[in-house]
Scaffold this active site. Structure first.
Site, PDB file in Angstrom:
ATOM      1  CG  ASP A   9       1.153   3.093   6.503  1.00 31.37           C
ATOM      2  OD1 ASP A   9       1.758   2.966   5.162  1.00 31.37           O
ATOM      3  OD2 ASP A   9       1.354   3.209   4.987  1.00 31.37           O
ATOM      4  CB  ALA A  10       5.714   6.558   6.535  1.00 27.01           C
TER       5      ALA A  10
ATOM      6  CD1 TRP B 122      -2.969   1.436   0.705  1.00 29.26           C
ATOM      7  CD2 TRP B 122      -1.528   2.363   2.111  1.00 29.26           C
ATOM      8  NE1 TRP B 122      -3.473   2.666   1.047  1.00 29.26           N
ATOM      9  CE2 TRP B 122      -2.599   3.258   1.915  1.00 29.26           C
ATOM     10  CE3 TRP B 122      -0.488   2.741   2.966  1.00 29.26           C
ATOM     11  CZ2 TRP B 122      -2.666   4.501   2.535  1.00 29.26           C
ATOM     12  CZ3 TRP B 122      -0.553   3.975   3.584  1.00 29.26           C
ATOM     13  CH2 TRP B 122      -1.631   4.835   3.374  1.00 29.26           C
ATOM     14  CG  HIS B 123       3.364   2.453   3.241  1.00 27.30           C
ATOM     15  ND1 HIS B 123       2.801   1.483   4.024  1.00 27.30           N
ATOM     16  CD2 HIS B 123       3.301   3.596   3.963  1.00 27.30           C
ATOM     17  CE1 HIS B 123       2.427   2.012   5.179  1.00 27.30           C
ATOM     18  NE2 HIS B 123       2.707   3.289   5.169  1.00 27.30           N
ATOM     19  N   GLY B 124       3.851   1.626  -1.305  1.00 25.99           N
ATOM     20  CA  GLY B 124       4.550   1.840  -2.557  1.00 25.99           C
ATOM     21  C   GLY B 124       4.584   0.571  -3.384  1.00 25.99           C
TER      22      GLY B 124
END
Length: 457
Positions: A436-437, A300-302
């Site tokens: 999250d980050a 999700w982050h990347g």
């Protein structure tokens, strides 16, 4: 009208004035108009995607009794994420719709709505425009926090009168957020950009400083944004989810995710971890579920492999913590001791992993050389990563030990150290309630690292 621009301040002030002049039953319509204006100004090309995705989820949500329709709704919510985030990353597409604004946020919020309707927690929304208001909520669509439909939309309807004390509290919080973003994060970025642009030009002490400031920059940027939008929400009389609770006082990886990007960990707990079985099926299954959740979080982050590595390391560290818990069924004493060792160093390792992820995604750490010496020799690229990682590990290890002393002191005194824990504390995953980050997206995007979930920041 980016959040840090004067235009956003004027936009929020105008909306606040109209908000209290508008009759409560019409306020959600005013908010819908503000949401669409905000989104269209920042990324008008992706507006049809937002409208179409929300419509399909709304249509399927009214028919979730049929399992096939429910899965079709999930596919409709996830398809834009696949099409506009992961495929562009896989094929190098750089079109205007690639990683469209807020796509990682509104897709997950629509999934939560659909799942809650399926579970009987919510009644299907009869009006498409109201679901669109929820999905496009301008205070959350770029960097969160994640909202739940049953928590946000009822607030739009209730009669809220002007409260000077609450409004002033909101203004103060927003001002504090601007300070963190502009005076702390942006100033730290000057050093961070220089160090990570050419790490071979600096000694280990300077790399240590750059790595520490990167952590400070990330936190100040992301939490500063959260303070800004939560402050605006206060002015409007809206209570939005908290996203940070002193994450640098965490004493374990589990505790980090109970304090950092709280709304994301809560989403992952409720819609990934618990459906997988949570901690109800033994230690091995709990560890596997935890690892899967963190791999999902990394994706999700990347879209790069470095985010999978980052998520996997978090998952492995938390699995070590689960194994090391006293009384873990079916786990030998030797394995528990090794798990305690892994968990004890978990905070330091994940801090180092964050720096390597940044280097890897932004500079091709395992691909092309990061730097080239003037004599024409290319040093091994992993040396630079090891220097930066070692620096962060030293600091993070000391921070971890210091946090342990602080928390131990609280436990021996009258302080309540459990204030940041969330429901389900006994489970192996602290993805919850209050996490999250999606990290400082706009900030990392400038540096070649897509730290936002599909199209934010």
């Amino acid at each position: 009208i980016a959040v840090t621009s004067p235009g956003f301040v004027l936009f929020a002030a105008l909306l606040a004035g109209l908000w209290y002049l508008c009759p409560p039953p019409r306020r959600w319509q005013l908010m819908l108009g503000a949401n669409l204006v905000f989104y269209a100004v920042l990324c008008w090309q992706a507006l049809p995607v937002l409208l179409a995705c929300t419509f399909l989820v709304w249509w399927c949500g009214r028919r979730t009794a049929a399992k096939g329709t429910f899965y079709a709704g999930l596919a409709a919510a996830l398809f834009p994420l696949l099409l506009l985030k992961y495929l562009p990353a896989a094929f190098g597409w750089q079109g205007k719709l690639a990683n469209a604004l807020g796509i990682g946020y509104f897709t997950l919020q629509l999934i939560s709505y659909l799942c809650d309707v399926r579970r009987g927690k919510l009644l299907p929304e009869e009006r498409y425009a109201r679901l669109l208001c929820y999905a496009s909520f301008f205070l959350s669509i770029t960097q969160g926090p994640f909202n739940r439909y049953d928590e946000l939309m009822p607030q739009m309807d209730r009669p809220a009168r002007w409260d000077s004390v609450r409004a002033w509290r909101g203004v103060q919080r927003s001002a504090w957020g601007y300070f963190k973003k502009l005076a702390v994060a942006d100033r730290a970025a000057v050093v961070v950009d220089a160090v990570f642009a050419n790490p071979a030009a600096y000694d280990r002490t300077q790399l240590l400083l750059g790595s520490v400031l990167f952590t400070v920059q990330l936190y100040a940027d992301f939490s500063g944004y959260t303070d800004i939008v939560l402050g605006v929400g206060e002015v409007l009389g809206l209570t939005l989810p908290e996203n940070f609770r002193q994450p640098f006082f965490a004493d374990s990886v589990k505790d980090i995710w109970a304090r950092w990007h709280i709304s994301l960990s809560r989403w992952l707990r409720d819609y990934v971890y618990i459906p997988l079985g949570g901690s109800r099926r033994g230690v091995a299954r709990t560890c596997a579920n935890t690892l899967i959740v963190f791999l999902v979080s990394g994706l999700w982050h990347g879209a790069g492999w470095t985010y999978l590595v980052w998520g996997g390391l978090h998952g492995l560290c938390q699995a070590a913590e689960i194994i090391s818990r006293p009384g873990a069924a079916g786990v030998s004493g030797v394995v528990q001791q090794r798990g305690q060792l892994g968990a004890g160093h978990g905070v330091a390792w994940v801090q180092g992993a964050g720096v390597v992820t940044k280097l890897g995604a932004g500079r091709g750490i395992l691909g092309q050389p990061l730097v080239r010496h003037t004599d024409g020799l290319q040093p091994p690229t992993h040396d630079v990563a090891q220097h930066a990682q070692a620096a962060v590990l030293i600091l993070a290890g000391r921070t971890f030990n210091g946090a342990q002393h602080v928390i131990s002191g609280r436990e021996n005194g009258s302080g309540d150290t459990q204030g940041v824990q969330v429901p389900g504390k006994a489970s192996g995953l602290s993805l919850a309630g209050g996490h999250d980050a999606e990290k400082a997206p706009g900030l990392l995007r400038q540096r070649g690292v897509d730290h936002r979930p599909a199209g934010t920041g």
